[in-house]
Write a protein that holds these residues in place. Structure first.
Motif, PDB file in Angstrom:
ATOM      1  N   PHE A  76       0.853  -1.186   0.000  1.00  0.00           N
ATOM      2  CA  PHE A  76       0.000   0.000   0.000  1.00  0.00           C
ATOM      3  C   PHE A  76       0.892   1.241   0.000  1.00  0.00           C
ATOM      4  O   PHE A  76       1.739   1.385   0.872  1.00  0.00           O
ATOM      5  N   TYR A  77       0.689   2.096  -0.986  1.00  0.00           N
ATOM      6  CA  TYR A  77       1.449   3.339  -1.095  1.00  0.00           C
ATOM      7  C   TYR A  77       0.529   4.529  -0.880  1.00  0.00           C
ATOM      8  O   TYR A  77      -0.608   4.536  -1.355  1.00  0.00           O
ATOM      9  N   PHE A  78       1.048   5.541  -0.190  1.00  0.00           N
ATOM     10  CA  PHE A  78       0.335   6.804  -0.072  1.00  0.00           C
ATOM     11  C   PHE A  78       0.652   7.639  -1.306  1.00  0.00           C
ATOM     12  O   PHE A  78       1.746   7.564  -1.866  1.00  0.00           O
ATOM     13  N   GLY A  79      -0.296   8.438  -1.728  1.00  0.00           N
ATOM     14  CA  GLY A  79      -0.099   9.340  -2.848  1.00  0.00           C
ATOM     15  C   GLY A  79      -0.908  10.597  -2.642  1.00  0.00           C
ATOM     16  O   GLY A  79      -1.645  10.732  -1.666  1.00  0.00           O
ATOM     17  N   GLU A  80      -0.738  11.528  -3.559  1.00  0.00           N
ATOM     18  CA  GLU A  80      -1.519  12.758  -3.532  1.00  0.00           C
ATOM     19  C   GLU A  80      -1.934  13.080  -4.955  1.00  0.00           C
ATOM     20  O   GLU A  80      -1.116  13.030  -5.877  1.00  0.00           O
ATOM     21  N   TYR A  81      -3.210  13.394  -5.125  1.00  0.00           N
ATOM     22  CA  TYR A  81      -3.703  13.758  -6.445  1.00  0.00           C
ATOM     23  C   TYR A  81      -3.066  15.071  -6.896  1.00  0.00           C
ATOM     24  O   TYR A  81      -2.884  15.987  -6.084  1.00  0.00           O
ATOM     25  N   PRO A  82      -2.743  15.191  -8.181  1.00  0.00           N
ATOM     26  CA  PRO A  82      -2.189  16.443  -8.699  1.00  0.00           C
ATOM     27  C   PRO A  82      -3.190  17.589  -8.543  1.00  0.00           C
ATOM     28  O   PRO A  82      -4.398  17.380  -8.551  1.00  0.00           O
ATOM     29  N   GLU A  83      -2.654  18.791  -8.396  1.00  0.00           N
ATOM     30  CA  GLU A  83      -3.486  19.999  -8.275  1.00  0.00           C
ATOM     31  C   GLU A  83      -3.925  20.445  -9.669  1.00  0.00           C
ATOM     32  O   GLU A  83      -3.322  21.339 -10.249  1.00  0.00           O
ATOM     33  N   ASP A  84      -4.921  19.798 -10.221  1.00  0.00           N
ATOM     34  CA  ASP A  84      -5.470  20.245 -11.496  1.00  0.00           C
ATOM     35  C   ASP A  84      -6.956  19.933 -11.553  1.00  0.00           C
ATOM     36  O   ASP A  84      -7.461  19.100 -10.802  1.00  0.00           O
ATOM     37  N   GLU A  85      -7.649  20.625 -12.427  1.00  0.00           N
ATOM     38  CA  GLU A  85      -9.114  20.516 -12.533  1.00  0.00           C
ATOM     39  C   GLU A  85      -9.579  19.107 -12.867  1.00  0.00           C
ATOM     40  O   GLU A  85     -10.692  18.717 -12.504  1.00  0.00           O
ATOM     41  N   LYS A  86      -8.752  18.352 -13.546  1.00  0.00           N
ATOM     42  CA  LYS A  86      -9.101  17.003 -13.963  1.00  0.00           C
ATOM     43  C   LYS A  86      -9.500  16.116 -12.769  1.00  0.00           C
ATOM     44  O   LYS A  86     -10.305  15.203 -12.913  1.00  0.00           O
ATOM     45  N   HIS A  87      -8.939  16.403 -11.601  1.00  0.00           N
ATOM     46  CA  HIS A  87      -9.201  15.572 -10.422  1.00  0.00           C
ATOM     47  C   HIS A  87     -10.249  16.174  -9.484  1.00  0.00           C
ATOM     48  O   HIS A  87     -10.500  15.632  -8.411  1.00  0.00           O
ATOM     49  N   GLY A  88     -10.859  17.281  -9.902  1.00  0.00           N
ATOM     50  CA  GLY A  88     -11.973  17.863  -9.160  1.00  0.00           C
ATOM     51  C   GLY A  88     -11.686  18.079  -7.688  1.00  0.00           C
ATOM     52  O   GLY A  88     -10.622  18.575  -7.320  1.00  0.00           O
ATOM     53  N   GLU A  89     -12.626  17.659  -6.850  1.00  0.00           N
ATOM     54  CA  GLU A  89     -12.492  17.880  -5.403  1.00  0.00           C
ATOM     55  C   GLU A  89     -11.361  17.061  -4.787  1.00  0.00           C
ATOM     56  O   GLU A  89     -10.930  17.350  -3.675  1.00  0.00           O
ATOM     57  N   LYS A  90     -10.845  16.055  -5.492  1.00  0.00           N
ATOM     58  CA  LYS A  90      -9.741  15.252  -4.970  1.00  0.00           C
ATOM     59  C   LYS A  90      -8.376  15.916  -5.184  1.00  0.00           C
ATOM     60  O   LYS A  90      -7.382  15.480  -4.605  1.00  0.00           O
ATOM     61  N   ALA A  91      -8.314  16.968  -6.017  1.00  0.00           N
ATOM     62  CA  ALA A  91      -7.044  17.637  -6.314  1.00  0.00           C
ATOM     63  C   ALA A  91      -6.335  18.037  -5.023  1.00  0.00           C
ATOM     64  O   ALA A  91      -6.916  18.662  -4.144  1.00  0.00           O
ATOM     65  N   GLY A  92      -5.070  17.620  -4.902  1.00  0.00           N
ATOM     66  CA  GLY A  92      -4.260  17.963  -3.739  1.00  0.00           C
ATOM     67  C   GLY A  92      -4.494  17.109  -2.507  1.00  0.00           C
ATOM     68  O   GLY A  92      -3.822  17.291  -1.500  1.00  0.00           O
ATOM     69  N   LEU A  93      -5.437  16.171  -2.578  1.00  0.00           N
ATOM     70  CA  LEU A  93      -5.754  15.353  -1.400  1.00  0.00           C
ATOM     71  C   LEU A  93      -5.035  14.006  -1.434  1.00  0.00           C
ATOM     72  O   LEU A  93      -4.640  13.507  -2.483  1.00  0.00           O
ATOM     73  N   THR A  94      -4.895  13.433  -0.268  1.00  0.00           N
ATOM     74  CA  THR A  94      -4.216  12.155  -0.083  1.00  0.00           C
ATOM     75  C   THR A  94      -5.020  11.002  -0.670  1.00  0.00           C
ATOM     76  O   THR A  94      -6.247  11.010  -0.632  1.00  0.00           O
ATOM     77  N   THR A  95      -4.306  10.012  -1.190  1.00  0.00           N
ATOM     78  CA  THR A  95      -4.915   8.767  -1.634  1.00  0.00           C
ATOM     79  C   THR A  95      -4.029   7.611  -1.195  1.00  0.00           C
ATOM     80  O   THR A  95      -2.919   7.812  -0.704  1.00  0.00           O
ATOM     81  N   LEU A  96      -4.548   6.426  -1.351  1.00  0.00           N
ATOM     82  CA  LEU A  96      -3.825   5.199  -1.037  1.00  0.00           C
ATOM     83  C   LEU A  96      -4.020   4.272  -2.223  1.00  0.00           C
ATOM     84  O   LEU A  96      -5.150   4.063  -2.657  1.00  0.00           O
ATOM     85  N   PHE A  97      -2.918   3.751  -2.781  1.00  0.00           N
ATOM     86  CA  PHE A  97      -3.063   2.815  -3.888  1.00  0.00           C
ATOM     87  C   PHE A  97      -2.322   1.524  -3.584  1.00  0.00           C
ATOM     88  O   PHE A  97      -1.407   1.492  -2.776  1.00  0.00           O
ATOM     89  N   LEU A  98      -2.788   0.452  -4.203  1.00  0.00           N
ATOM     90  CA  LEU A  98      -2.294  -0.892  -3.931  1.00  0.00           C
ATOM     91  C   LEU A  98      -1.460  -1.380  -5.102  1.00  0.00           C
ATOM     92  O   LEU A  98      -1.829  -1.174  -6.256  1.00  0.00           O
ATOM     93  N   VAL A  99      -0.337  -2.039  -4.796  1.00  0.00           N
ATOM     94  CA  VAL A  99       0.553  -2.578  -5.815  1.00  0.00           C
ATOM     95  C   VAL A  99       0.839  -4.039  -5.455  1.00  0.00           C
ATOM     96  O   VAL A  99       1.255  -4.337  -4.332  1.00  0.00           O
ATOM     97  N   PRO A 100       0.622  -4.963  -6.400  1.00  0.00           N
ATOM     98  CA  PRO A 100       0.917  -6.372  -6.105  1.00  0.00           C
ATOM     99  C   PRO A 100       2.415  -6.609  -5.952  1.00  0.00           C
ATOM    100  O   PRO A 100       3.223  -5.937  -6.602  1.00  0.00           O
ATOM    101  N   THR A 101       2.765  -7.541  -5.075  1.00  0.00           N
ATOM    102  CA  THR A 101       4.162  -7.937  -4.903  1.00  0.00           C
ATOM    103  C   THR A 101       4.298  -9.425  -5.182  1.00  0.00           C
ATOM    104  O   THR A 101       3.335 -10.181  -5.050  1.00  0.00           O
TER     105      THR A 101
END
Length: 146
Positions: A76-101
């Motif tokens: 599980f990796y932490f990330g942040e959405y880019p600050e652009d209109e494409k991501h709407g209300e999520k822009a600049g906010l934290t996310t969590l994404f999953l990567v298989p190992t």
């Protein structure tokens, strides 16, 4: 194939996953002074349904085998959405994404007697041939307390 997995709808590209993680590492990992801009309340928890997780696990196990991997976990990796209109209300906010190992399957023709003497020292790593998963439900507002 008996029950082929459906491709999860939350898959993102590896490149976008790297952007999310880089943004998080550079902006959220260290405390910064508040800006004069209005602050949005950021996520402090991410939720995935069991059905979404089970589907993703089935998907990465099946696709990993096709790619020659033994899938052994999810990072599980932490990330942040880019600050652009494409991501709407999520822009600049934290996310969590999953990567298989997993580990690449070693096709070895060594005799069984010799195989007992070999020790598998290869460590599990991110399987970059499979797509990471994102887009869980965030715990805001209000923030969740664990």
């Amino acid at each position: 194939m008996k029950n082929p997995p459906a491709k999860p709808s939350q898959l993102i590209t590896k490149e976008f996953a790297r952007i999310l993680n880089s943004n998080y590492n550079s902006k959220k990992a260290s405390l910064t002074a508040k800006s004069n801009q209005e602050e949005k309340e950021d996520a402090n928890a991410i939720w995935y349904s069991l059905e979404e997780l089970e589907n993703y696990i089935h998907y990465i196990k099946t696709e990993g085998t096709k790619d020659g991997y033994t899938i052994d976990g999810i990072r599980f990796y932490f990330g942040e959405y880019p600050e652009d209109e494409k991501h709407g209300e999520k822009a600049g906010l934290t996310t969590l994404f999953l990567v298989p190992t997993g580990k690449k399957v070693q096709k070895n023709t060594t005799a069984k007697v010799q195989a007992f003497a070999l020790v598998d020292i290869e460590t599990s790593s991110d399987v970059e041939s499979l797509s990471p998963m994102n887009y869980g439900n965030i715990g805001r507002p209000p923030s969740l307390i664990y």
